[in-house]
Write a protein that holds these residues in place. Structure first.
Motif, PDB file in Angstrom:
ATOM      1  N   ILE A 166      -3.503  36.632  18.580  1.00 11.88           N
ATOM      2  CA  ILE A 166      -3.930  36.754  19.965  1.00 11.88           C
ATOM      3  C   ILE A 166      -3.781  35.430  20.692  1.00 11.88           C
ATOM      4  N   CYS A 330     -14.859  42.770  23.415  1.00 14.65           N
ATOM      5  CA  CYS A 330     -14.029  41.667  22.915  1.00 14.65           C
ATOM      6  C   CYS A 330     -13.550  40.745  24.025  1.00 14.65           C
ATOM      7  N   ILE A 331     -13.689  39.456  23.804  1.00 14.14           N
ATOM      8  CA  ILE A 331     -13.178  38.485  24.774  1.00 14.14           C
ATOM      9  C   ILE A 331     -11.886  37.825  24.276  1.00 14.14           C
ATOM     10  N   ARG A 332     -11.273  38.426  23.266  1.00 14.95           N
ATOM     11  CA  ARG A 332      -9.963  37.992  22.763  1.00 14.95           C
ATOM     12  C   ARG A 332      -9.950  36.525  22.357  1.00 14.95           C
ATOM     13  N   CYS A 333     -10.970  36.119  21.636  1.00 19.01           N
ATOM     14  CA  CYS A 333     -11.042  34.719  21.230  1.00 19.01           C
ATOM     15  C   CYS A 333     -10.255  34.485  19.952  1.00 19.01           C
ATOM     16  N   SER A 334     -10.064  35.552  19.189  1.00 26.00           N
ATOM     17  CA  SER A 334      -9.313  35.536  17.929  1.00 26.00           C
ATOM     18  C   SER A 334     -10.056  34.913  16.752  1.00 26.00           C
ATOM     19  N   ALA A 335     -11.334  34.658  16.914  1.00 32.34           N
ATOM     20  CA  ALA A 335     -12.100  34.121  15.782  1.00 32.34           C
ATOM     21  C   ALA A 335     -12.052  35.084  14.599  1.00 32.34           C
ATOM     22  N   CYS A 336     -12.099  36.378  14.884  1.00 31.12           N
ATOM     23  CA  CYS A 336     -12.104  37.350  13.787  1.00 31.12           C
ATOM     24  C   CYS A 336     -10.794  37.325  13.013  1.00 31.12           C
ATOM     25  N   ILE A 359     -10.029  42.952  15.102  1.00 32.88           N
ATOM     26  CA  ILE A 359     -10.258  43.614  16.393  1.00 32.88           C
ATOM     27  C   ILE A 359      -9.161  44.639  16.644  1.00 32.88           C
ATOM     28  N   CYS A 390     -17.751  36.720  15.224  1.00 30.65           N
ATOM     29  CA  CYS A 390     -17.523  37.234  16.582  1.00 30.65           C
ATOM     30  C   CYS A 390     -18.574  36.707  17.563  1.00 30.65           C
ATOM     31  N   PRO A 391     -18.133  36.028  18.631  1.00 35.75           N
ATOM     32  CA  PRO A 391     -19.077  35.431  19.565  1.00 35.75           C
ATOM     33  C   PRO A 391     -19.846  36.470  20.378  1.00 35.75           C
ATOM     34  N   VAL A 392     -19.326  37.690  20.459  1.00 34.10           N
ATOM     35  CA  VAL A 392     -20.059  38.718  21.201  1.00 34.10           C
ATOM     36  C   VAL A 392     -20.668  39.751  20.256  1.00 34.10           C
ATOM     37  N   ILE A 394     -19.637  41.825  17.930  1.00 34.90           N
ATOM     38  CA  ILE A 394     -19.110  43.168  17.694  1.00 34.90           C
ATOM     39  C   ILE A 394     -19.220  43.432  16.190  1.00 34.90           C
ATOM     40  N   ILE A 396     -17.771  44.755  13.704  1.00 34.25           N
ATOM     41  CA  ILE A 396     -16.462  45.321  13.375  1.00 34.25           C
ATOM     42  C   ILE A 396     -16.511  46.181  12.105  1.00 34.25           C
TER      43      ILE A 396
HETATM   44  S1  SF4 Z   1     -14.088  37.597  17.264  1.00 32.82           S
HETATM   45 FE1  SF4 Z   1     -14.931  39.182  18.597  1.00 32.82          FE
HETATM   46  S2  SF4 Z   1     -14.444  38.524  20.648  1.00 32.82           S
HETATM   47 FE2  SF4 Z   1     -13.182  37.318  19.290  1.00 32.82          FE
HETATM   48  S3  SF4 Z   1     -11.233  38.460  19.175  1.00 32.82           S
HETATM   49 FE3  SF4 Z   1     -12.492  39.142  17.468  1.00 32.82          FE
HETATM   50  S4  SF4 Z   1     -13.597  40.916  18.259  1.00 32.82           S
HETATM   51 FE4  SF4 Z   1     -12.768  39.830  20.022  1.00 32.82          FE
END
Ligand code: SF4
Lengths: 494, 245
Positions: A166, A330-336, A359, A390-392, A394, A396
């Motif tokens: 991402i 998801c804020i598309r941070c790509s941490a996951c 994600i 995940c910062p929000v 989710i 998963i």
């Molecule tokens: S860690 Fe959470 S917010 Fe970030 S990309 Fe994955 S699902 Fe999205």
């Protein structure tokens, strides 16, 4: 059309590349590429460590995560309200809002908007939504060339490749590969790479900068994505680290932003939470270098025309699913992605869509319909690293397990005959619901297992267990199960 | 305190020694353990593979079997997690009000073995001796599911003559994941290879964990490579004393 309509063509919603091989097959190909694995391992490990370091600097990190989850929750519950509010604010600020229910409609809208300007070239700043709908390909069909200006996107575009991450779409490439690509391809798209280009990151960035500069200075139309859009004020927000996005957002005369409807947030002050979480979670930086915000149009400054395309493309269906809707936060941070052990081995292409990693495994099947991406929810060990990162917040793994049930159910309704797996699961259920049958099965397993075992271990097996037994021995079941032992040795004592 | 052992179908069939070890340790600490023969399986395989309705009778059986106990102890972090996280989900979705009540009532009394020893019995020294070099692999369900934290390590540190060594990249998944290892065998094998390398790098004689399923996976890989490392459930180490080899 809805995700549950009968047999839509693979990826018909427009989430590009879907219908690629199923995850296990695509993963096998990726796993064979040792250079890819080395690139991925190095890159994800670096970002992973940086993220942990900067997140731990904030003593209210967990509170921030809770706040972000709460904002996203509330927004999702009243999404219709906030979207209408956003439309009012954007319109009042001099912008125009367009609603697109699917990829085809969004592509039509954007193409018509570009055609209305009479231009045949657009510059683009990284936007997952436009990748999701395959906008570049669509514009090309209409004779319009889209130039990606994000460095990594540029690398992907020059290589006629696909993004595999991402945030770092070219994570699968190392710098030597990038140097070779620049040297071979830049000239075809515009300013060629300098002679004797080295593979030093600074040199590569400089080559890209010079290549892109002429595009920025001549382009009259830009297409962007959005990280957030504030309903109250009509402000659209893009965060990026190179400044190329800012060039796209300010220099051209017409700016067209395509964003998924889930990107709306209620108020300006909500941004405070996300702007702390996003850079730390994605690049491991305290603050992202460029945060651009714009509200409609302003006389004498920036684009004179602004269009906001609000893309549904399966999102309202996703919203209808009580468990699955979390994915829209998801804020598309790509941490996951960076913490996922599966992603680390396979890379993003194996996920067959623009949304890779954990994600992607929960979002893609919901956007396109579970039948189209049935292998994705199983592309995880449910190890839970993604949920922790995940910062929000989710959950998963919870959504993965939920979608697995949906995938099984979809298969059941589609096939008249139950699958072999369904038959086996039913049978196992019967045995496991009976201590007597279980004991009998244990006895049989002990006899059978010991018959094929050597030194107490079972080696290679045929059939569906081949994949397992190719690399692992299995212990032969002991002669006596625990329950048998207990009955013989302990029962009498009581 | 009436303590029931939930052995789990997997341990019952493949690792009876682990069950005996749990009984040994608890009895050594002065408790009596009961083993209700009506018990079978927590339903994790069905749940995680997407066959939720097939798991429901198992949830009902579990709730019925263990209803009368003060504590249900299980030597499996993943099964304890299944009961705690997902039995309520299944009961709410498919069960009648009675089952929901039974499950809600029982779940707080279900403990993973190390949790029970440390939190409920307050024990970190269980009188064990194990003169070997040991590495501990925190399985995903014990680490991120149940958040066992350092409970297992506290118990291992209480074992006499045990040489506890650090496992590199301990918190990364071994690649088992139940049916994942079959459905995505290649990816699973790649994860296993890294985990096995980590184990070998420690020079440990024994690798232990709070879940035999992950140990079967890692041990199966090590054994295929011909490595001499043994895998043992943590309970078996805690059960070991002077007399045991
Ligand atoms: S860690 Fe959470 S917010 Fe970030 S990309 Fe994955 S699902 Fe999205």
């Amino acid at each position: 059309m809805t995700a549950r309509d009968p047999a839509p063509a693979p990826g018909s919603r427009g989430v590009v590349w879907l219908g690629a091989p199923s995850f296990p097959d695509a993963a096998r190909i990726a796993l064979g590429d040792t250079r890819l694995r080395a690139n991925l391992k190095r890159a994800t490990a670096t970002i992973r460590d940086k993220r942990v370091a900067v997140a731990s600097e904030l003593d209210d990190w967990e509170d921030l995560r809770d706040a972000a989850a709460a904002i996203k929750n509330r927004t999702a519950r009243h999404l219709d309200h906030y979207l209408v509010r956003l439309e009012e604010s954007v319109t009042a600020a001099g912008g125009t809002v367009h609603w697109a229910c699917d990829a085809a409609e969004a592509n039509r809208i954007v193409t018509a908007l570009v055609q209305a300007t009479g231009e045949r070239e657009v510059v683009k700043v990284k936007s997952m939504a436009t990748q999701e709908i395959g906008l570049n390909e669509h514009l090309a069909d209409a004779g319009i060339t889209a130039y990606e200006t994000d460095l990594a996107e540029l690398i992907v575009q020059l290589g006629d490749d696909r993004p595999s991450h991402i945030l770092v779409p070219a994570i699968h490439k190392n710098r030597t590969e990038i140097r070779d690509l620049f040297t071979a391809e830049m000239g075809r798209w515009g300013q060629p790479a300098p002679e004797n280009l080295g593979d030093d990151p600074r040199e590569l960035a400089e080559a890209a900068r010079r290549h892109l500069r002429e595009k920025f200075l001549t382009a009259k139309v830009a297409v962007s994505g959005a990280n957030f859009a504030v309903a109250d004020t009509g402000t659209v927000v893009v965060v990026e680290s190179e400044g190329n996005g800012r060039m796209c957002l300010t220099l051209p005369e017409t700016l067209i932003t395509v964003m998924g409807i889930e990107k709306v947030i209620p108020t300006w002050s909500d941004l405070e939470v996300f702007l702390q979480l996003l850079p730390r979670s994605s690049t491991g930086e305290r603050m992202n270098p460029y945060t651009s915000t714009w509200t409609g149009t302003t006389d004498g400054d920036g684009p004179t025309e602004f269009h906001l395309v609000l893309l549904d493309n399966g999102r309202t269906d996703t919203l209808a699913d009580e468990v699955g809707r979390q994915a829209l936060a998801c804020i598309r941070c790509s941490a996951c992605l960076n913490v996922c052990p599966v992603f680390e081995r396979t890379g993003g292409h194996a996920y067959g869509s623009v949304y890779p990693g954990p994600i992607g495994a929960v979002l893609t099947p919901q956007l396109v319909g579970i039948e189209q991406a049935a292998s994705l929810p199983f592309a995880s060990t449910l190890c839970g690293a993604c949920y922790d990162a995940c910062p929000v917040k989710i959950n998963i793994p919870e959504v993965l397990a939920h979608l697995r049930a949906e995938a099984v159910e979809a298969k059941r309704t589609a096939n008249r005959l139950p699958t072999a797996e369904a038959v086996a699961m039913k049978a196992a259920g019967k045995v496991l619901d009976s201590p007597r049958l279980l004991a009998a099965a244990q006895k049989a397993a002990a006899l059978g297992g010991r018959a094929v075992a050597r030194d107490g271990r079972i080696g290679r097996l045929p059939g569906p267990l081949r994949g397992w037994s190719d690399t692992r021995d299995t212990p032969a079941p002991p002669v006596e199960s625990f329950r048998t032992w207990w009955r013989k040795n302990k029962e009498g004592e009581r | 305190m009436r303590i029931a052992l939930f052995i789990t179908c997997f341990n019952d069939t493949l690792y009876p020694d682990t069950g005996r070890a749990v009984v040994t340790v608890l009895e050594r600490l002065g408790h009596t353990v009961e083993f209700p023969q009506e018990q079978t399986c927590c339903g994790q395989m069905h749940f995680n593979t997407g066959y939720r309705p097939d798991a429901v009778p198992l949830v009902a059986r579990f709730a019925r079997t263990f209803a009368g106990f003060d504590a249900v102890v299980t030597p499996s972090a993943s099964c304890a997690g299944m009961v705690r996280e997902n039995h309520p989900v299944l009961a709410a979705r498919y069960g009648h009000a009675g089952l929901q009540r039974q499950v809600a009532d029982l779940v707080p009394r279900v403990y993973e073995f190390t949790e029970f020893l440390t939190d409920v019995l307050g024990a970190t020294d269980v009188g064990a001796r194990f003169p070997h070099r040991v590495a501990y692999h925190p399985t995903c369900h014990s680490l991120r599911g149940l958040r066992l934290g350092d409970r297992p390590l506290r118990l291992l540190r209480g074992v006499r003559d045990l040489d506890l060594v650090d496992l590199p990249a301990a918190d990364s998944c071994c690649g088992f994941g139940g049916t994942f290892a079959v459905k995505n065998a290649d990816t699973s094998a790649a994860m296993l290879a890294d985990k096995a390398d980590g184990v070998l790098a420690t020079g440990a004689e024994v690798l232990c964990a709070a879940d035999n399923s992950c140990l079967m996976h890692i041990g199966g890989g090590l054994s295929r490579q011909g490595a001499a490392v043994r895998t043992m459930h943590l309970a078996e180490i805690l059960a070991a004393t002077e007399g045991t080899p």
